[in-house]
Structures are given as C-alpha cells and as structure tokens.
Design a protein around this motif. Structure first.
Motif, PDB file in Angstrom:
ATOM      1  N   MET A 287       0.842  -1.205   0.000  1.00 13.73           N
ATOM      2  CA  MET A 287       0.000   0.000   0.000  1.00 13.73           C
ATOM      3  C   MET A 287       0.876   1.254   0.000  1.00 13.73           C
ATOM      4  O   MET A 287       0.609   2.213  -0.723  1.00 13.73           O
ATOM      5  CB  MET A 287      -0.925   0.001   1.227  1.00 13.73           C
ATOM      6  CG  MET A 287      -2.000  -1.071   1.224  1.00 13.73           C
ATOM      7  SD  MET A 287      -3.177  -0.935  -0.156  1.00 13.73           S
ATOM      8  CE  MET A 287      -4.105   0.551   0.293  1.00 13.73           C
ATOM      9  N   LEU A 288       1.927   1.239   0.803  1.00 11.98           N
ATOM     10  CA  LEU A 288       2.849   2.385   0.872  1.00 11.98           C
ATOM     11  C   LEU A 288       3.583   2.594  -0.442  1.00 11.98           C
ATOM     12  O   LEU A 288       3.730   3.728  -0.908  1.00 11.98           O
ATOM     13  CB  LEU A 288       3.881   2.163   1.983  1.00 11.98           C
ATOM     14  CG  LEU A 288       3.488   2.609   3.388  1.00 11.98           C
ATOM     15  CD1 LEU A 288       4.644   2.349   4.352  1.00 11.98           C
ATOM     16  CD2 LEU A 288       3.108   4.088   3.429  1.00 11.98           C
ATOM     17  N   GLU A 289       4.042   1.503  -1.037  1.00 15.77           N
ATOM     18  CA  GLU A 289       4.758   1.611  -2.321  1.00 15.77           C
ATOM     19  C   GLU A 289       3.885   2.290  -3.373  1.00 15.77           C
ATOM     20  O   GLU A 289       4.348   3.153  -4.113  1.00 15.77           O
ATOM     21  CB  GLU A 289       5.142   0.219  -2.834  1.00 15.77           C
ATOM     22  CG  GLU A 289       6.377  -0.366  -2.210  1.00 15.77           C
ATOM     23  CD  GLU A 289       6.612  -1.784  -2.723  1.00 15.77           C
ATOM     24  OE1 GLU A 289       6.862  -1.954  -3.930  1.00 15.77           O
ATOM     25  OE2 GLU A 289       6.516  -2.711  -1.913  1.00 15.77           O
ATOM     26  N   ILE A 290       2.626   1.856  -3.453  1.00 18.16           N
ATOM     27  CA  ILE A 290       1.739   2.426  -4.473  1.00 18.16           C
ATOM     28  C   ILE A 290       1.533   3.917  -4.209  1.00 18.16           C
ATOM     29  O   ILE A 290       1.529   4.740  -5.116  1.00 18.16           O
ATOM     30  CB  ILE A 290       0.386   1.667  -4.519  1.00 18.16           C
ATOM     31  CG1 ILE A 290       0.612   0.225  -4.986  1.00 18.16           C
ATOM     32  CG2 ILE A 290      -0.601   2.380  -5.446  1.00 18.16           C
ATOM     33  CD1 ILE A 290      -0.597  -0.688  -4.882  1.00 18.16           C
ATOM     34  N   LYS A 291       1.417   4.264  -2.925  1.00 20.48           N
ATOM     35  CA  LYS A 291       1.177   5.667  -2.576  1.00 20.48           C
ATOM     36  C   LYS A 291       2.415   6.531  -2.816  1.00 20.48           C
ATOM     37  O   LYS A 291       2.313   7.654  -3.309  1.00 20.48           O
ATOM     38  CB  LYS A 291       0.756   5.770  -1.103  1.00 20.48           C
ATOM     39  CG  LYS A 291       0.344   7.176  -0.699  1.00 20.48           C
ATOM     40  CD  LYS A 291      -0.256   7.232   0.691  1.00 20.48           C
ATOM     41  CE  LYS A 291      -0.825   8.613   0.974  1.00 20.48           C
ATOM     42  NZ  LYS A 291      -1.564   8.645   2.242  1.00 20.48           N
ATOM     43  N   GLU A 292       3.579   5.997  -2.474  1.00 20.66           N
ATOM     44  CA  GLU A 292       4.781   6.841  -2.474  1.00 20.66           C
ATOM     45  C   GLU A 292       5.658   6.700  -3.715  1.00 20.66           C
ATOM     46  O   GLU A 292       6.334   7.644  -4.102  1.00 20.66           O
ATOM     47  CB  GLU A 292       5.606   6.553  -1.207  1.00 20.66           C
ATOM     48  CG  GLU A 292       4.879   7.087   0.030  1.00 20.66           C
ATOM     49  CD  GLU A 292       5.473   6.598   1.344  1.00 20.66           C
ATOM     50  OE1 GLU A 292       6.519   5.904   1.309  1.00 20.66           O
ATOM     51  OE2 GLU A 292       4.889   6.919   2.397  1.00 20.66           O
ATOM     52  N   ASP A 293       5.666   5.510  -4.321  1.00 22.85           N
ATOM     53  CA  ASP A 293       6.608   5.296  -5.422  1.00 22.85           C
ATOM     54  C   ASP A 293       6.017   5.544  -6.807  1.00 22.85           C
ATOM     55  O   ASP A 293       6.754   5.620  -7.791  1.00 22.85           O
ATOM     56  CB  ASP A 293       7.185   3.869  -5.369  1.00 22.85           C
ATOM     57  CG  ASP A 293       7.946   3.615  -4.064  1.00 22.85           C
ATOM     58  OD1 ASP A 293       8.184   4.592  -3.314  1.00 22.85           O
ATOM     59  OD2 ASP A 293       8.281   2.450  -3.783  1.00 22.85           O
ATOM     60  N   ILE A 294       4.689   5.617  -6.887  1.00 25.43           N
ATOM     61  CA  ILE A 294       4.094   5.914  -8.195  1.00 25.43           C
ATOM     62  C   ILE A 294       3.889   7.423  -8.298  1.00 25.43           C
ATOM     63  O   ILE A 294       3.126   8.002  -7.528  1.00 25.43           O
ATOM     64  CB  ILE A 294       2.748   5.175  -8.383  1.00 25.43           C
ATOM     65  CG1 ILE A 294       2.988   3.659  -8.449  1.00 25.43           C
ATOM     66  CG2 ILE A 294       2.036   5.661  -9.657  1.00 25.43           C
ATOM     67  CD1 ILE A 294       1.732   2.822  -8.625  1.00 25.43           C
TER      68      ILE A 294
END
Length: 316
Positions: A287-294
């Motif tokens: 969830m964090l990756e999608i929020k922060e890395d995209i």
C-alpha cells in the motif's frame, strides 16, 4: 496450495451509505460496453461470479439489457433483489427538475425494478433538454442549458428520496470544488461520488473530503481503462503482483478497496470477470509503495471539464 485458498474478506467489503440504511458493495460491475449486444450475458456472468453491485446509466443505452439479465437471475431464485445493489444515472439532458422524475421512472422501467439503490447525476453539466442525448450546434459544439443550476437538479433528486423509490443519491464526474458547494447546501447529502480514479489518479484530497462527510467514493476506470501510459504495466504494480502471485489488475483493485474506495470494473470476458473479483488484502508495504513510489499523474477521461463522456463514442 493455490493462492486462491487464501481467500479473505476484502472482496466482500461493503461501505455504509450516509442516508438510509443501505450499504454499497465495494466491488462493483460497470455496464458501459462499446458493443451493447454483450451486455446481458456479461451481467449474468458477473452475477454468477459474485458481483452484487451494478452501475448503469440512461446514457449507456442498455438499461433494458441489464434489467433482462438481473430479472433472469432473480427469477431463477439464486439471488434475491435485496442482495443486488443497483446504481443508475440521470443524463445531462434531463437536469431540469420537471424532467428528473420521468427520467428516473424510465430507468426503473428499463431495469425492471421498483426501486434504485443509488441514483447519480451523471455529470454536473446540463445539456439542452430533449430526446437527443448529445445536442450539438452547427459547429459541433455541445449545446448547454443555462436555464437550470446543479442545486435545482439536486433538489429534484432529494424529492425522489422523500418518495421512497430511490434509496440514496449522489454525483458523478464532479470536481472537489463543485462537490463542496453541493454538500454545503444539500438537505440530503450526497451518499456517493463517482469519479475516475486509479493509481495514476489517486484523488487523495477528494477522498479525504468524502471520508469527512461519510460519502462513498466510487472509482471508474480503476485499471486506467487500458489507455497509455498503462497503469497495469507500471513497474511498482507489476513488482507487487509478482511478489504476491496476483495479477496487476488484482493489485490495483485491492489497493482501491483497502484505501476505502469502491470500484467499478467492466469486462465481457468470464475469466476477467472472475479475476477482477478475486482480490485479497495487500500487505501494508505494498500500500505504501503504491502511494509513495508511483509519481505518474494522468486523467484519461476529460468528462469533468465538458460533461461529454470520454469513454462513450458519439453517435454518428
């Protein structure tokens, strides 16, 4: 052991509506098809697979076909009407208050139902009233209707709720700014707001406002509608999918529900219909990756600027 054995309750998530006692299934099936003839079978397949929320619209010109599918499945006794959540929408040419109830009743007739679970104003733009859904002048420009305001149309929807055949009401293709104006003066607050949203258009600010007011945010094009740049080919999404042995679509759809956003997905292919339902909870890290890395930000449908739907082709 296949990953399907890890079925958790994410796909069964329901969001409470802020008026009435209803709940909207977070996982929804959209009924906008470029080939209208596939509608009835696709809706039957979706019901069979387990979809319980169907999103329709007068503008899609296939409510009868959706209604036929639902009726057939209900009559077979497998599913009860109260288990199916039906949303449909008031088109732009019917914004004048006196046109709202007849438009609503026509949708009920086509869908063969007595009541609608949620009725949305399809876009905040009023078009010239009449039978032509896409009124244009000689130059091909849309003919708008300056004789009605959005709040007047909203008041007509509130009266539908008072009369009891419409359980909840909401807005679609609306900006946060316009939504705030309606919420400020509405007697019955919008229960649902439907907008384009996906990992490339997360609409965090709109979601925050909706959560504060108990409004369900409902995403269309949650997979980016297959347009370029492709959401489902994003390296963050594909990386998570590989790690979790899920498809990129399942990752994007799970992300939606987990952040509190209902979604609509559309397919006429039985395997895709099943795939889109087979979602399970993503780990916090994903969830964090999608929020922060995209970081890609793109809107694929310009309907919010004009009221002209980007995914519905104009009738020649």
């Amino acid at each position: 052991m296949s990953y399907e054995a890890f079925h958790d309750a994410l796909r069964d998530t329901r969001f409470a509506l802020n008026h009435g006692s209803g709940e909207m299934p977070a996982v929804g099936f959209g009924t906008l098809f470029s080939d209208l003839s596939v509608t009835t079978q696709a809706v039957k397949d979706a019901l069979e697979a387990g979809f319980r929320h169907f999103d329709c619209a007068e503008r899609y010109r296939n409510e009868e076909r959706v209604g036929a599918a639902i009726k057939e499945v209900l009559e077979a006794g497998k599913i009860r009407r109260e288990d199916v959540f039906i949303t449909t929408k008031l088109w732009n040419t019917n914004h004048r208050p006196e046109r709202v109830k007849p438009a609503f009743e026509a949708s009920c007739r086509r869908l063969q139902v007595d009541a609608i679970d949620c009725y949305l104003i399809h876009t905040p733009f009023a078009f010239q009233p009449g039978e032509n859904q896409d009124p244009r002048d000689e130059e091909g420009r849309v003919i708008y209707d300056s004789g009605v305001t959005l709040i007047e149309t909203w008041r007509a929807l509130e009266r539908l709720v008072d009369e009891g055949r419409c359980k909840s009401i909401g807005l679609s293709d609306i900006t946060l700014e316009t939504l705030k104006e309606i919420v400020a003066v509405a007697r019955i607050k919008p229960a649902v707001v439907q907008v384009e949203s996906h990992p490339y258009l997360p609409e965090w600010e709109l979601l925050e406002f909706c959560k504060q007011h108990g409004i369900v945010l409902l995403a269309f094009a949650p997979l980016g509608h297959g347009m370029e740049p492709k959401v489902l080919e994003d390296s963050v999404i594909t990386g998570i999918a590989k790690r979790l042995q899920k498809t990129p679509a399942q990752v994007a759809l799970a992300w939606s529900v987990q952040r509190g956003v209902a979604f609509l997905t559309t397919s006429a292919t039985p395997s895709h219909i099943k795939e889109n339902l087979d979602i399970s909870t993503l780990p916090h890290r994903a969830m964090l990756e999608i929020k922060e890395d995209i970081t890609t930000r793109i809107r694929f449908n310009s309907v919010v600027e004009t009221g002209v739907p980007g995914f519905i082709p104009r009738k020649k």
